[in-house]
Scaffold this active site. Structure first.
Site, short mmCIF file in Angstrom:
data_model
loop_
_atom_site.label_atom_id
_atom_site.label_comp_id
_atom_site.label_asym_id
_atom_site.label_seq_id
_atom_site.Cartn_x
_atom_site.Cartn_y
_atom_site.Cartn_z
N HIS A 40 -46.03 -3.58 -39.93
CA HIS A 40 -45.49 -2.59 -39.51
C HIS A 40 -44.79 -1.51 -39.29
O HIS A 40 -44.31 -0.67 -38.12
CB HIS A 40 -43.78 -3.47 -38.70
CG HIS A 40 -42.93 -3.35 -40.45
ND1 HIS A 40 -42.40 -3.48 -40.71
CD2 HIS A 40 -41.85 -2.19 -40.07
CE1 HIS A 40 -41.20 -3.17 -41.94
NE2 HIS A 40 -41.00 -2.12 -41.12
N ASP B 209 -47.10 -8.49 -43.68
CA ASP B 209 -47.28 -7.58 -43.49
C ASP B 209 -47.31 -6.39 -44.42
O ASP B 209 -46.06 -5.86 -45.13
CB ASP B 209 -45.17 -7.35 -42.95
CG ASP B 209 -44.91 -6.59 -43.09
OD1 ASP B 209 -43.11 -5.96 -42.56
OD2 ASP B 209 -45.79 -5.28 -42.41
N SER C 290 -38.40 0.42 -44.72
CA SER C 290 -39.23 -0.50 -44.76
C SER C 290 -41.00 0.03 -46.00
O SER C 290 -40.95 1.20 -45.64
CB SER C 290 -39.76 -0.47 -43.41
OG SER C 290 -38.73 -1.82 -42.56
#
Length: 722
Positions: free
Chosen positions: A522, A578, A672
């Site tokens: 992502h 992901d 992230s």
């Protein structure tokens, strides 16, 4: 008296020689002022005529000092006019100092345009602000408002926005009130029921934050994917605009039909339909209706409804105020069996000799569909469906495959668990038949020892479990610290900071050898709204050996990228798969500040309760600002079944959960793509997960969700050779 006089004058007046019909009347006490709003229809024909004009009338009166509470009480006792709902706008939520109107905006929406809070992005929004944006669309269109950046104070008693399905701040037309922090990956968008919308921003005098940026556009009135005919053996459907907010005053009907001779079940994987005053017992406001039962509220688990025939009707309804995310659902055909009468959430069970392939057989002879297994509810009646779910009884050993054996059989020299896990932590390792749970040596022999790779003991006859172990060692060793702490330089030498070229930190990544990095998929998704090509390697700079943002030293390397490989199965809505790989444009020289983390084998096991570490430069609290110095925190692996329940059924088998269920410790925005590091036997660190997503940051009973690296070991090997 002023209010009643005003109300009477408007009722007695004429508007362009046409008698108006008042349909709404609302007053509220705001900033020591009374604000009154009326809307009325004016037409020469009937009220349903397409030639109706909807007019809005606003008046404002000063309130004498010390009389605010009396006026507020008087307004609360007033009888509403036709079509209105009694209510007040957020008493006690505005600042008490004088109102400062910094900005008022209005405009058409013939094309996509941007609006933002005052000062954004160069400075925080000012204090004591009340800003309005009145948005219009052409006839036959709706307004769509989408926030790509949103960072306000977390307490809605202080700073907040409100979105209205009207041009004036009518409480009965409020679609949402929001504050706090939302990321680009957390959908925050709204669609009006008609061609107008109002956005307001209210701030107090303290703790001003960066603010927000949003785009608004017009979409055709009939563009919503809402209702219709669904057929076949299975399929999916969602409320309009899911996972963003559905529009008010909307009704959708799905007629679902599966082949004759089969029955149909509908599973709501996520259902978020809450608003003030909603009663989940009868759902008088927003709801989904199926089998004459209404569903509403927040369902933290999957909800299943079945039909005894091959047809079922699902109705979605939203009222005129307060919208939510809605639902996502799937339907599936199944072979019916003789069963007891069913109600909502009842069991598909039968007293029969054999169960269907999609059912399990309870000890009492009942059949139950498999998707009820291990959901924390005793559906069989004898707890058969809740046994062997990773929590065996006292005196029993839990095998890795979930089955239970007597504790006395552990380490007895025989593989009593089908996966051999009862012999995996014993002094002597057994040679076993290979399975998905055993470690496979290069000579194709499989052993029972749990996670034998790189533990400085040769367990395979060919020594392959100790080969390729130049990884996972750090020069600094420290006692564990529970909670977020600043790390020491070189403590996490595999940590990488990813920057958009010429900009600041965006995501994290992990070094896995002298050329390759692992990050989250992502992080590298293109943003078509702002023409950002994050999937292109030339957009990125990777900082290796970095400790403090914007402070490089002799150990820090800034590298360009040669290529980015995103996992082909990545799903943007669910964050499944992901994970992404980044290849540096040239190899780096490994040193004490730049060192790879070990990659686990596909069979490596990270049990629930195991301590692991999260690291990154993300925000130090929800709604806060990013850290300048690399942070670290210890959390624990969370049981997959427990996590899926806590995260409302949104996790998949490719995800790993970790956190502190009491809250207070977690990854957050900006982390992230970074590593979830696990110290294994021998003191080496393995990459257990990649920071992926979460429900806010460090909230109670909301663990962080990570991409489970063991699921992608073969893919990483295929793409990188590592």
């Amino acid at each position: 008296d002023i209010i009643k006089s005003l109300q009477q004058k408007v009722a007695d007046s004429t508007f362009v020689s046409i008698q108006p019909t008042i349909v709404m009347f609302s007053c509220c006490l705001t900033y020591s002022k009374i604000q009154c709003t009326m809307s009325f229809h004016c037409s020469e024909g009937n009220r349903g005529s397409e030639d109706n004009v909807v007019a809005y009338y606003l008046s404002e009166f000063d309130v004498p000092i010390g009389r605010g509470s009396a006026v507020d009480e008087a307004i609360g006792t007033m009888d509403p006019m036709e079509g209105s709902l009694k209510g007040r706008m957020g008493k006690g939520r505005r600042p008490t100092s004088s109102l400062l109107i910094n900005n008022v905006m209005s405009g058409g929406t013939n094309h996509t345009a941007t609006l933002q809070s005052p000062g954004f992005p160069d400075s925080p929004y000012p204090p004591n602000t009340y800003v309005l944006w009145r948005l219009h669309a052409d006839r036959g269109y709706r307004i769509k408002l989408e926030f790509d950046t949103f960072n306000l104070e977390a307490d809605c008693q202080n700073d907040f926005i409100k979105v209205y399905d009207s041009l004036v701040p009518l409480e009965q037309k409020v679609m949402a009130e929001k504050c706090g922090y939302y990321t680009r990956n957390e959908p925050l968008s709204f669609i009006s029921s008609g061609n107008v919308m109002l956005l307001t921003l209210v701030t107090n005098k303290e703790k001003n934050f960066p603010g927000f940026r949003a785009t608004y556009s017009q979409v055709p009135l009939n563009s919503q994917d809402c209702g219709g005919q669904l057929s076949g053996l299975n399929g999916t459907f969602t409320s309009p605009n899911f996972p963003s907010h559905y529009p008010p005053l909307t009704k959708c009907v799905w007629d679902i039909e599966v082949p004759k001779g089969k029955s149909v079940k509908v599973q709501f994987n996520k259902l978020l339909m809450s608003e003030p005053g909603q009663n989940s017992n009868n759902c008088p406001k927003d709801y989904v209706e199926i089998n004459s039962e209404k569903l509403c509220g927040d369902k933290p688990y999957s909800t299943v409804v079945t039909s005894t025939v091959n047809k079922i009707v699902v109705i979605f309804n939203s009222d005129m105020s307060y919208v939510d995310s809605g639902f996502t659902a799937e339907f599936e055909a199944f072979v019916p069996t003789t069963r007891k009468p069913e109600t909502l959430l009842s069991l598909m069970s039968c007293l029969c000799t054999e169960c269907e392939p999609d059912q399990i057989k309870c000890r009492n002879g009942l059949c139950k569909v498999k998707f009820w297994q291990c959901d924390g509810v005793n559906d069989c009646g004898d707890s058969t469906d809740e046994e062997n779910c990773g929590s065996c009884k006292s005196g029993e050993f839990t095998c890795r495959n979930g089955s239970c054996i007597s504790e006395r059989l552990k380490c007895d020299g025989r593989a009593d668990c089908a996966d051999g896990s009862d012999e995996s932590n014993c002094a002597k390792s057994l040679a076993l038949q290979c399975s998905e749970y055993t470690y496979k040596c290069k000579n194709n022999m499989c052993i029972s020892k749990l996670n034998p790779e790189c533990d400085e003991e040769e367990d395979c006859d060919d020594g392959s479990d100790e080969a390729d172990c130049q990884c996972g060692i750090r020069p600094y060793r420290h006692s564990r610290i529970v909670g977020g702490q600043a790390s020491i330089e070189g403590e996490w030498p595999w940590q990488v900071s990813l920057h958009i070229r010429g900009s600041s930190h965006v995501c994290g990544a992990s070094v896995i050898n002298d050329r390759w990095l692992v990050t989250a998929a992502h992080c590298v998704q293109d943003d078509s709204m702002f023409s950002n090509r994050y999937s292109q390697p030339q957009q990125w700079e990777a900082y290796l050996g970095l400790h403090v943002q914007s402070q490089t030293n002799k150990w820090t390397l800034k590298k360009n990228l040669k290529q980015i490989i995103q996992h082909p199965g990545y799903q943007a809505q669910t964050y499944d798969n992901d994970i992404a790989l980044m290849e540096l444009d040239s190899p780096v020289t490994l040193n004490q500040n730049i060192w790879p983390i070990c990659l686990p084998t596909a069979r490596h096991y990270f049990p629930a309760g195991k301590p692991v570490w999260i690291t990154g430069w993300g925000t130090t609290r929800e709604g806060g600002f990013e850290a300048s110095m690399l942070q670290k925190a210890e959390v624990r692996i969370i049981n997959a079944t427990v996590c899926n329940t806590l995260m409302e059924g949104q996790t998949t088998s490719n995800m790993l959960c970790a956190g502190v269920l009491d809250g207070g410790v977690d990854a957050c925005q900006g982390d992230s793509g970074g590593p979830l590091s696990s110290m294994e036997n021998g003191g080496r660190f393995f990459l257990a997960g990649v920071v992926s997503w979460g429900d806010g940051c460090a909230r109670r009973n909301k663990p962080g969700v990570y991409t489970q690296v063991t699921k992608y070991r073969d893919w990483i090997k295929q793409k990188t050779g590592v």
